[in-house]
Enzyme design. Structure first.
Site, PDB file in Angstrom:
ATOM      1  N   ASP A   1       0.875  -1.183   0.000  1.00 20.25           N
ATOM      2  CA  ASP A   1       0.000   0.000   0.000  1.00 20.25           C
ATOM      3  C   ASP A   1       0.905   1.223   0.000  1.00 20.25           C
ATOM      4  OD1 ASP A   1      -2.684  -0.987   0.047  1.00 20.25           O
ATOM      5  OD2 ASP A   1      -2.401  -1.593   2.128  1.00 20.25           O
TER       6      ASP A   1
ATOM      7  N   ARG B   1       4.261   3.392   2.571  1.00 19.19           N
ATOM      8  CA  ARG B   1       4.940   2.486   3.503  1.00 19.19           C
ATOM      9  C   ARG B   1       6.439   2.752   3.608  1.00 19.19           C
ATOM     10  NH1 ARG B   1       0.438   1.555   6.002  1.00 19.19           N
ATOM     11  NH2 ARG B   1      -0.965   0.053   5.015  1.00 19.19           N
TER      12      ARG B   1
ATOM     13  N   HIS C   1     -11.485  -0.944   9.526  1.00 15.25           N
ATOM     14  CA  HIS C   1     -10.414  -1.641  10.242  1.00 15.25           C
ATOM     15  C   HIS C   1     -10.870  -2.016  11.659  1.00 15.25           C
ATOM     16  CE1 HIS C   1      -8.055   0.387   7.084  1.00 15.25           C
ATOM     17  NE2 HIS C   1      -7.174  -0.578   7.263  1.00 15.25           N
TER      18      HIS C   1
ATOM     19  N   ASP D   1     -10.253  -6.965   0.651  1.00 15.30           N
ATOM     20  CA  ASP D   1      -9.499  -6.194   1.630  1.00 15.30           C
ATOM     21  C   ASP D   1      -9.057  -7.176   2.715  1.00 15.30           C
ATOM     22  OD1 ASP D   1      -8.314  -4.027   2.864  1.00 15.30           O
ATOM     23  OD2 ASP D   1     -10.092  -2.761   2.768  1.00 15.30           O
TER      24      ASP D   1
END
Length: 349
Positions: A64, A72, A181, A252
């Site tokens: 990502d 990242r 999340h 995801d």
């Protein structure tokens, strides 16, 4: 051995014996990297080469790396501004904003390709409704037509660098405040509203040749009781049949709270996502869960998914030192640094 349907992560900066054994499991198809896997550019390149050398066809290596908050790797990489910057620039000058967006997509991708990373999960196609903190400045704009136009430019830049694009989070994450999340978001809008607004960037990007899509862990309860990533209605009926999408569908992360409605067991979540229409499922930051999913997929085999996934491999060879000495790299980094610092500047290129 073909590419399996599971993408997972590794714990450190080098492969452990356990990592090697897990990555040789026939149901593994890829590795997603995180900041913890980075110590230096040289170390990261060596790690990726070792992952690629384990199997043939080589495992997909992803990250990502959108820019802004979601980048990242920092040291040794150019700063990529958040997508919102390009939407702000678009309001001043459409054409030059498209040019800068394409340059940013190229820069993000080419620096990753120089280390042999196959692809980044980008761009974000969500709309910025001003209610979702997890999306926020990751979205290009609140107007779907502008999101589609800038995302197309970003995808063109990625293609220039030899990288396939992944649009996320279908059919749109921007209208809910909850973060999938940590919660199970519910979007109560009807299908016609979602189709007219949130789906428009996905629909146009599919027409432009988008390679992959990642659905949201959101329940759109006027359409289906299941989150989009586990819903045959969303993935098979709408995305495949109605929108005629022929590329890869990535789930995801199955370790997110938004995926918990598909079952307590990760093998159940993986099977549900694959049966709903995903080609590859992500199980991140939970090795026990990843192994459980791998060991309980039985004789799963989807030849069509294998072909789709093979197209996600990066194309072309890029030598990092040569890249940094090129006039294109210097010009693009200069442009992005300048307008990141002050987006109100008049364009001079």
């Amino acid at each position: 051995m073909s590419l399996g349907p599971v993408m997972l992560d590794i714990a450190g900066t080098v492969l452990s014996d356990e990592d090697r054994a897990v990555l040789l499991h026939p149901h593994v198809g890829g590795v997603i990297l995180f900041t913890r896997n980075f110590e230096s550019v040289e170390q990261l390149h060596a790690l990726i080469r070792e992952i690629h050398a384990l199997r043939e066809p080589r495992l997909l290596v992803s990250v990502d790396h959108e820019g802004g908050r979601v980048q990242r790797f920092r040291d040794g990489f150019s700063h990529i501004p958040p997508a919102r910057l390009f939407g702000q620039l678009y309001e001043q000058d459409h054409q030059k904003a498209r040019v800068l967006t394409r340059q940013a997509g190229w820069l993000m991708a080419i620096e990753l390709r120089a280390l042999e990373i196959d692809f980044s999960f980008a761009p974000v196609l969500d709309l910025d409704y001003g209610v979702s903190n997890v999306i926020g400045d990751r979205a290009f704009h609140h107007k779907p037509e502008i999101v589609a136009e800038l995302a197309h430019a970003w995808m063109q830049g990625m293609a220039d660098a030899g990288m396939a694009a992944t649009g996320k989070h279908f059919p749109g994450h921007g209208a809910v405040a909850a973060d999938s999340h940590h919660a199970i978001p519910v979007d109560g809008r009807d299908y016609n509203e979602i189709y007219a607004h949130d789906i428009l960037p996905f629909r146009r990007m599919i027409g432009y040749g988008l390679s992959a899509i990642m659905p949201a862990h959101i329940i759109y309860d006027n359409i289906d009781r299941l989150p989009a990533g586990f819903s045959p209605v969303w993935l098979k009926q709408i995305l495949r049949e109605r929108l005629q999408f022929q590329g890869v569908i990535f789930s995801d992360d199955l370790d997110m709270e938004g995926a918990s409605v598909a079952g307590e067991q990760y093998s159940d979540r993986a099977r549900s996502a694959l049966q709903a229409g995903c080609d590859m499922v992500l199980v991140c930051n939970n090795r026990t869960a990843a192994v459980e999913a791998l060991d309980n997929l039985g004789e799963y085999n989807d030849p069509v998914a294998h072909l789709r996934l093979a197209r996600m491999h990066g194309r072309g060879e890029v030598e990092r030192q040569q890249l940094h000495s090129s006039s294109q790299w210097r010009q693009v980094t200069e442009h992005l640094d300048k307008y990141s610092a002050n987006p109100t500047l008049a364009f001079d290129f």
